[in-house]
Design a protein around this motif. Sequence first.
Motif, mmCIF file in Angstrom:
data_model
loop_
_atom_site.group_PDB
_atom_site.id
_atom_site.type_symbol
_atom_site.label_atom_id
_atom_site.label_comp_id
_atom_site.label_asym_id
_atom_site.label_seq_id
_atom_site.Cartn_x
_atom_site.Cartn_y
_atom_site.Cartn_z
ATOM 1 N N UNK A 171 -1.747 12.033 -3.903
ATOM 2 C CA UNK A 171 -0.723 11.120 -4.418
ATOM 3 C C UNK A 171 -1.156 10.503 -5.743
ATOM 4 N N UNK A 172 -2.432 10.146 -5.855
ATOM 5 C CA UNK A 172 -2.933 9.583 -7.110
ATOM 6 C C UNK A 172 -2.831 10.600 -8.237
ATOM 7 N N UNK A 173 -3.163 11.836 -7.938
ATOM 8 C CA UNK A 173 -3.058 12.887 -8.957
ATOM 9 C C UNK A 173 -1.593 13.113 -9.359
ATOM 10 N N UNK A 222 -5.347 11.672 5.836
ATOM 11 C CA UNK A 222 -4.801 10.611 4.985
ATOM 12 C C UNK A 222 -5.627 10.452 3.709
ATOM 13 N N UNK A 223 -6.935 10.581 3.802
ATOM 14 C CA UNK A 223 -7.763 10.522 2.596
ATOM 15 C C UNK A 223 -7.348 11.604 1.599
ATOM 16 N N UNK A 281 6.828 14.434 -0.029
ATOM 17 C CA UNK A 281 6.160 15.103 1.090
ATOM 18 C C UNK A 281 4.854 14.430 1.502
ATOM 19 N N UNK A 282 4.175 13.786 0.558
ATOM 20 C CA UNK A 282 2.909 13.129 0.880
ATOM 21 C C UNK A 282 3.130 11.823 1.638
ATOM 22 N N UNK A 283 4.251 11.170 1.375
ATOM 23 C CA UNK A 283 4.495 9.853 1.953
ATOM 24 C C UNK A 283 5.246 9.921 3.270
ATOM 25 N N UNK A 284 5.664 11.113 3.669
ATOM 26 C CA UNK A 284 6.448 11.226 4.905
ATOM 27 C C UNK A 284 5.680 12.015 5.959
ATOM 28 N N UNK A 291 0.855 -1.186 0.000
ATOM 29 C CA UNK A 291 0.000 0.000 0.000
ATOM 30 C C UNK A 291 0.887 1.231 0.000
ATOM 31 N N UNK A 292 0.849 1.992 -1.075
ATOM 32 C CA UNK A 292 1.692 3.185 -1.166
ATOM 33 C C UNK A 292 1.275 4.224 -0.131
ATOM 34 N N UNK A 293 -0.019 4.406 0.016
ATOM 35 C CA UNK A 293 -0.532 5.385 0.973
ATOM 36 C C UNK A 293 -2.019 5.103 1.176
#
Length: 271
Positions: A254-256, A247-248, A268-271, A11-13
Motif C-alpha cells: 500500500x505504501x508503494x 498484513x505486513x 484490493x489491499x484494503x479489502x 490507520x489506513x492499513x
Amino acid sequence: MKTFRAPGRVNLIGDHTDYNEGFVLPLAIDLECSLRATPRADAVVRVASLDVDVDVGVEVEVAADGSSEPSEVEPAWGKYVAGVVRTLSERGRPPVGLDAVVSSTVPLGAGLSSSAALEVAVALALCDVAGLQLPMLELARACQEAELVATGVPVGIMDQLASLSGRRGHALLIDCRSFAVEPIPLPAGLTVVIVHSGVSRTLVGSAYAERRRTCELVAAQLGLRTLRDATAEQVADEPRARHVVSENARVLDAARALAAGATDQLGPLLT
C-alpha cells in the motif's frame, strides 16, 4: 498561557502489526486535542476538561512528581494525565506544577486515538513548563507507557508516534521495530473520508490484550523474537499469526502504491 495540540489518527492499513514489530500506515487527521496550560508555583498538575459532563468529572489533580497512582485516579480520563506525569517523571522531568484546560474534537471511542492525542498534548505541555526536552521517539514511548500504566492495556506505539509525526498531505509508513517514520505523500485528487460506524470502541475490556498474547505465544513457539520474522509457511495454521504476516506485506504494498500514485491498487489491499 500556551496552547499545545495533538491530532488524532486513522490507520489506513496495518492492524495488529505494531506490537508485532511490523509495519503500519497511519495518517494524522484534522481533529485534535488542544490543551492550554500555564505553570503553577506548587507541585500539582491540575487539568480541567471542557468536553465531559459535570457528573463524570471535569477536573483532575495529581502530584507533579508522578507519585499519584494512575490506575486509581478519577475521573477515568484523568488516568491518562496521571500516566503521562508518571512516565515523564521517570525520564527526569522536574516536578513542576501545571494548570491546564483541555478540549478535543477527536470523538471518543471512534478508533481515532483520542487517548493518544490527549497523552501527547499533556506530554508536550508538561515538558514545556518543566524545560524538559526529549527526542520525539522517547516522547512517544513515554505516552505509550502512560496508557499502559493508566489502563493496563499493552498498546503498541503507532498511535502516539503518528500523532507526534503527522505531516499534512502525507501518510506515515512506520517500521515498529526500528521506529523509522517515512512520510508517504498522498496522490493528488485522493481524499481520505472517515465515516463513524456509530459503534463505540475502546481497548479497555476488549480482546486486544488476549490477541497480543496469542501472537507472542506463537512467535515464542516458533523461536522468533516477534511475528515480524515469521514466514507465511510458518504460520499457515495460525489464523491470527497468519494475518500479521500477510498484513505486513499489504502495508508495504500500500505504501508503494501511494508513493507511485497507483490508487487503483489500493482497493484490493484494503479489502
